[in-house]
Scaffold this active site. Structure first.
Site, PDB file in Angstrom:
ATOM      1  N   HIS A  70       0.831  -1.199   0.000  1.00  0.00           N
ATOM      2  CA  HIS A  70       0.000   0.000   0.000  1.00  0.00           C
ATOM      3  C   HIS A  70       0.876   1.265   0.000  1.00  0.00           C
ATOM      4  O   HIS A  70       0.643   2.197  -0.781  1.00  0.00           O
ATOM      5  CB  HIS A  70      -0.928  -0.015   1.217  1.00  0.00           C
ATOM      6  N   HIS A 110       1.249   5.316  -2.106  1.00  0.00           N
ATOM      7  CA  HIS A 110       1.649   6.655  -1.666  1.00  0.00           C
ATOM      8  C   HIS A 110       2.931   7.202  -2.288  1.00  0.00           C
ATOM      9  O   HIS A 110       2.988   8.371  -2.651  1.00  0.00           O
ATOM     10  CB  HIS A 110       1.847   6.672  -0.140  1.00  0.00           C
ATOM     11  N   GLU A 170      -6.077   9.294   0.362  1.00  0.00           N
ATOM     12  CA  GLU A 170      -6.362   7.856   0.302  1.00  0.00           C
ATOM     13  C   GLU A 170      -7.312   7.463  -0.838  1.00  0.00           C
ATOM     14  O   GLU A 170      -7.111   6.436  -1.476  1.00  0.00           O
ATOM     15  CB  GLU A 170      -6.946   7.352   1.631  1.00  0.00           C
ATOM     16  N   SER A 227      -3.497   1.141  -4.660  1.00  0.00           N
ATOM     17  CA  SER A 227      -2.901  -0.093  -4.144  1.00  0.00           C
ATOM     18  C   SER A 227      -3.920  -1.227  -4.069  1.00  0.00           C
ATOM     19  O   SER A 227      -3.644  -2.272  -3.495  1.00  0.00           O
ATOM     20  CB  SER A 227      -2.292   0.153  -2.765  1.00  0.00           C
TER      21      SER A 227
HETATM   22  N1  H2B Z   1      -0.453   5.242   9.839  1.00  0.00           N
HETATM   23  C1  H2B Z   1       0.270   4.606   8.924  1.00  0.00           C
HETATM   24  N2  H2B Z   1       1.321   3.871   9.288  1.00  0.00           N
HETATM   25  N3  H2B Z   1      -0.047   4.695   7.627  1.00  0.00           N
HETATM   26  C2  H2B Z   1      -1.089   5.412   7.192  1.00  0.00           C
HETATM   27  O1  H2B Z   1      -1.346   5.464   5.964  1.00  0.00           O
HETATM   28  C3  H2B Z   1      -1.880   6.105   8.160  1.00  0.00           C
HETATM   29  C4  H2B Z   1      -1.510   5.970   9.517  1.00  0.00           C
HETATM   30  N4  H2B Z   1      -2.921   6.877   7.839  1.00  0.00           N
HETATM   31  N5  H2B Z   1      -2.249   6.581  10.474  1.00  0.00           N
HETATM   32  C5  H2B Z   1      -3.491   7.795   8.746  1.00  0.00           C
HETATM   33  C6  H2B Z   1      -3.490   7.261  10.159  1.00  0.00           C
HETATM   34  C7  H2B Z   1      -4.822   8.253   8.185  1.00  0.00           C
HETATM   35  O2  H2B Z   1      -5.739   7.200   8.089  1.00  0.00           O
HETATM   36  C8  H2B Z   1      -5.483   9.419   8.910  1.00  0.00           C
HETATM   37  C9  H2B Z   1      -4.667  10.645   8.984  1.00  0.00           C
HETATM   38  O3  H2B Z   1      -5.928   9.036  10.179  1.00  0.00           O
HETATM   39 FE    FE Z   2      -2.460   5.091   3.251  1.00  0.00          FE
END
Ligand code: H2B
Ligand code: FE
Length: 307
Positions: free
Chosen positions: A164, A169, A209, A228
């Site tokens: 992912h 990203h 996302e 992803s």
């Molecule tokens: N943590 C990690 N490791 N990867 C992410 O993509 C992620 C996260 N997304 N913590 C965040 C939360 C997102 O869902 C929002 C900002 O809460």
């Molecule tokens: Fe993510």
């Protein structure tokens, strides 16, 4: 009283605020009964916790099975990218030379980002608390997991994993305008209330996302949750069981729909006219909530970048 404002990435912990799984898998996680997988997860989690920002990210020696999962996911998705991914993604993608027979290391990806947009990757053991995660974006730092999903179901993961992060990203963060979009959400999150963090989490969710963008030949994906996921990408274009998803215009000031994590694909996507347009909208919103101390911090950072 509002929380303190972090001044640098060193003020943000990557170890204390792991939500969800980390190495402790929930009962419905595909790896729940696999002790070997859990051992592996806790080894990789320890590596992440031992990392100090500014030092090279420790490499993980991925096994043949892990590499196979990656190869499977990469091959499936790379068939869809030319028709389903946005231009910016397709432009950045070649910087990374992804191949199915090797899982890239976070350190080398971080070096590409540093050269292209000045961003860095920081390893993290699992799902990070939203405030820490969003705050990291203000220091052009992307917190990334380093473990891979369970091999029993390579097309599915209930949490972020290396597939992912790397396929969803990282290529987007090598694009300037997208990187600006993430930075704006990040700076807006510094020292704000819990309620505001929740709204910014949703803005992040519906852009970074699951964001989509209108191109001449149709709707394209820029959100990592789409880029992803083979199933979700197809769903975005052609729907599921004859039902098409809805596309809505992004309004950061409006109440945003509830996020759905578990029950299948998204029913609503936000559709941006362009990244520039999304950046302008988020900037207007950020202006309303930015603390004056943060504004000063941003100006200072800009000045030191100009040298
Ligand atoms: N943590 C990690 N490791 N990867 C992410 O993509 C992620 C996260 N997304 N913590 C965040 C939360 C997102 O869902 C929002 C900002 O809460
Ligand atoms: Fe993510």
């Amino acid at each position: 009283p509002l929380p303190p404002i972090p001044r640098s990435i060193h003020d943000i912990s990557n170890g204390d605020h792991i939500l969800g799984f980390g190495a402790n898998l929930a009962e419905d996680h595909p790896g729940y009964k696999d002790t070997e997988y859990k051992r592996r997860r806790s080894h990789i989690a320890d590596l992440a916790k031992s990392h100090t920002m500014g030092e090279p990210i420790p490499n993980v020696e991925y096994s043949a099975e892990e590499t196979q999962v990656w190869g499977h996911v990469l091959k499936a998705l790379s068939d869809l990218y030319p028709t389903h991914a946005c231009k910016e993604y397709l432009n950045s993608y070649p910087h990374f030379n992804f191949t199915p027979d090797r899982i890239p290391q976070l350190q080398e990806l971080s070096e590409v980002l540093q050269r292209t947009t000045g961003w860095s990757v920081r390893p993290v053991a699992g799902l990070l608390h939203p405030r820490s995660f969003l705050n990291g974006l203000a220091f052009r730092t992307f917190h990334s997991t380093q473990y891979i999903r369970h091999g029993s179901n390579p097309m599915y993961t209930p949490e972020p994993d290396i597939c992912h992060e790397i396929l969803g990203h990282i290529p987007m963060l090598a694009d300037r305008t997208f990187a600006d979009l993430a930075y704006i959400i990040g700076t807006a999150s510094l020292g704000v209330s819990e309620k505001e963090i929740w709204h910014l989490t949703k803005l992040y969710w519906y852009t970074v996302e699951f964001g989509t963008v209108q191109e001449e030949d149709g709707v394209k994906a820029f959100g990592a949750g789409l880029l992803s996921s083979f199933g979700e990408l197809k769903h975005m274009k052609t729907g599921t069981d004859g039902i098409m998803p809805e596309f809505m215009e992004l309004d950061p000031f409006a109440k945003l729909p509830k996020m759905s994590y578990k029950d299948g694909f998204q029913k609503k996507y936000f559709l941006c006219e362009s990244f520039q347009d999304a950046v302008a909208k988020l900037q207007a919103y950020s202006k309303q909530i930015l603390r004056p101390e943060v504004e000063a911090l941003i100006l200072e950072a800009k000045r030191s970048q100009l040298g």
